[in-house]
Design a protein around this motif. Structure first.
Motif, PDB file in Angstrom:
ATOM      1  N   ASP A  41     -21.222  -7.755   7.129  1.00 53.06           N
ATOM      2  CA  ASP A  41     -20.006  -8.438   7.586  1.00 53.06           C
ATOM      3  C   ASP A  41     -18.818  -7.487   7.592  1.00 53.06           C
ATOM      4  O   ASP A  41     -17.985  -7.525   8.501  1.00 53.06           O
ATOM      5  CB  ASP A  41     -19.698  -9.662   6.724  1.00 53.06           C
ATOM      6  CG  ASP A  41     -20.596 -10.843   7.024  1.00 53.06           C
ATOM      7  OD1 ASP A  41     -21.284 -10.840   8.074  1.00 53.06           O
ATOM      8  OD2 ASP A  41     -20.614 -11.789   6.214  1.00 53.06           O
ATOM      9  N   TYR A  42     -18.730  -6.627   6.588  1.00 57.75           N
ATOM     10  CA  TYR A  42     -17.652  -5.640   6.551  1.00 57.75           C
ATOM     11  C   TYR A  42     -17.732  -4.724   7.765  1.00 57.75           C
ATOM     12  O   TYR A  42     -16.720  -4.461   8.437  1.00 57.75           O
ATOM     13  CB  TYR A  42     -17.697  -4.828   5.259  1.00 57.75           C
ATOM     14  CG  TYR A  42     -16.670  -3.732   5.234  1.00 57.75           C
ATOM     15  CD1 TYR A  42     -15.314  -4.034   5.091  1.00 57.75           C
ATOM     16  CD2 TYR A  42     -17.036  -2.408   5.393  1.00 57.75           C
ATOM     17  CE1 TYR A  42     -14.355  -3.025   5.097  1.00 57.75           C
ATOM     18  CE2 TYR A  42     -16.086  -1.401   5.399  1.00 57.75           C
ATOM     19  CZ  TYR A  42     -14.750  -1.709   5.252  1.00 57.75           C
ATOM     20  OH  TYR A  42     -13.800  -0.719   5.257  1.00 57.75           O
ATOM     21  N   LEU A  43     -18.919  -4.232   8.060  1.00 59.66           N
ATOM     22  CA  LEU A  43     -19.081  -3.358   9.222  1.00 59.66           C
ATOM     23  C   LEU A  43     -18.747  -4.086  10.520  1.00 59.66           C
ATOM     24  O   LEU A  43     -18.079  -3.532  11.402  1.00 59.66           O
ATOM     25  CB  LEU A  43     -20.498  -2.803   9.283  1.00 59.66           C
ATOM     26  CG  LEU A  43     -20.801  -1.708   8.269  1.00 59.66           C
ATOM     27  CD1 LEU A  43     -22.289  -1.430   8.211  1.00 59.66           C
ATOM     28  CD2 LEU A  43     -20.031  -0.455   8.606  1.00 59.66           C
ATOM     29  N   ILE A  44     -19.205  -5.315  10.647  1.00 61.50           N
ATOM     30  CA  ILE A  44     -18.932  -6.087  11.863  1.00 61.50           C
ATOM     31  C   ILE A  44     -17.435  -6.267  12.073  1.00 61.50           C
ATOM     32  O   ILE A  44     -16.942  -6.186  13.196  1.00 61.50           O
ATOM     33  CB  ILE A  44     -19.656  -7.451  11.800  1.00 61.50           C
ATOM     34  CG1 ILE A  44     -21.165  -7.253  11.949  1.00 61.50           C
ATOM     35  CG2 ILE A  44     -19.133  -8.408  12.874  1.00 61.50           C
ATOM     36  CD1 ILE A  44     -21.991  -8.482  11.593  1.00 61.50           C
ATOM     37  N   THR A  45     -16.712  -6.501  11.005  1.00 66.20           N
ATOM     38  CA  THR A  45     -15.271  -6.778  11.122  1.00 66.20           C
ATOM     39  C   THR A  45     -14.413  -5.521  11.017  1.00 66.20           C
ATOM     40  O   THR A  45     -13.187  -5.625  11.019  1.00 66.20           O
ATOM     41  CB  THR A  45     -14.813  -7.793  10.050  1.00 66.20           C
ATOM     42  OG1 THR A  45     -15.097  -7.268   8.754  1.00 66.20           O
ATOM     43  CG2 THR A  45     -15.529  -9.129  10.226  1.00 66.20           C
ATOM     44  N   SER A  46     -15.029  -4.353  10.948  1.00 71.96           N
ATOM     45  CA  SER A  46     -14.289  -3.090  10.837  1.00 71.96           C
ATOM     46  C   SER A  46     -14.759  -2.095  11.898  1.00 71.96           C
ATOM     47  O   SER A  46     -15.313  -1.033  11.574  1.00 71.96           O
ATOM     48  CB  SER A  46     -14.480  -2.498   9.438  1.00 71.96           C
ATOM     49  OG  SER A  46     -14.095  -3.412   8.450  1.00 71.96           O
ATOM     50  N   ASP A  48     -13.292   0.042  13.536  1.00 68.56           N
ATOM     51  CA  ASP A  48     -12.661   1.358  13.453  1.00 68.56           C
ATOM     52  C   ASP A  48     -13.456   2.341  12.601  1.00 68.56           C
ATOM     53  O   ASP A  48     -13.244   3.556  12.703  1.00 68.56           O
ATOM     54  CB  ASP A  48     -11.235   1.235  12.920  1.00 68.56           C
ATOM     55  CG  ASP A  48     -11.159   0.509  11.581  1.00 68.56           C
ATOM     56  OD1 ASP A  48     -11.793  -0.565  11.445  1.00 68.56           O
ATOM     57  OD2 ASP A  48     -10.463   1.000  10.681  1.00 68.56           O
ATOM     58  N   ILE A  49     -14.370   1.876  11.793  1.00 63.11           N
ATOM     59  CA  ILE A  49     -15.171   2.794  10.967  1.00 63.11           C
ATOM     60  C   ILE A  49     -16.583   3.010  11.508  1.00 63.11           C
ATOM     61  O   ILE A  49     -17.348   3.771  10.930  1.00 63.11           O
ATOM     62  CB  ILE A  49     -15.237   2.334   9.493  1.00 63.11           C
ATOM     63  CG1 ILE A  49     -15.982   1.018   9.358  1.00 63.11           C
ATOM     64  CG2 ILE A  49     -13.843   2.279   8.884  1.00 63.11           C
ATOM     65  CD1 ILE A  49     -16.360   0.690   7.938  1.00 63.11           C
ATOM     66  N   HIS A  50     -16.934   2.364  12.612  1.00 65.65           N
ATOM     67  CA  HIS A  50     -18.291   2.489  13.151  1.00 65.65           C
ATOM     68  C   HIS A  50     -18.673   3.941  13.422  1.00 65.65           C
ATOM     69  O   HIS A  50     -19.780   4.364  13.065  1.00 65.65           O
ATOM     70  CB  HIS A  50     -18.459   1.654  14.415  1.00 65.65           C
ATOM     71  CG  HIS A  50     -18.488   0.186  14.134  1.00 65.65           C
ATOM     72  ND1 HIS A  50     -18.701  -0.732  15.116  1.00 65.65           N
ATOM     73  CD2 HIS A  50     -18.321  -0.523  13.000  1.00 65.65           C
ATOM     74  CE1 HIS A  50     -18.676  -1.952  14.602  1.00 65.65           C
ATOM     75  NE2 HIS A  50     -18.440  -1.844  13.305  1.00 65.65           N
TER      76      HIS A  50
END
Length: 63
Positions: A41-46, A48-50
């Motif tokens: 969920d953190y990755l999905i909502t961030s 900019d860090i992908h």
């Protein structure tokens, strides 16, 4: 448990599983599954860090 879930099997190395278990304990999460969902969920909502997460080479187990 918010929302429907689908079951998947993933393969983790022992150090990855230890990290998930430690997060579960440290943050009093209900399961290792929940710890993985939090990370995802953190990755999905961030977005900019992908690039940082997925483009930088990492090899914790390379010799």
């Amino acid at each position: 448990m918010a929302g429907p879930k689908e079951a998947y099997t993933i393969e983790l190395n022992p150090d990855q599983m230890a990290f998930i278990r430690q997060a579960k304990e440290k943050f009093n999460l209900s399961s290792e599954d929940k710890a993985m969902r939090v990370v995802l969920d953190y990755l999905i909502t961030s977005p900019d860090i992908h690039a940082t997460v997925f483009s930088e080479p990492r090899c914790l187990r390379c010799e």
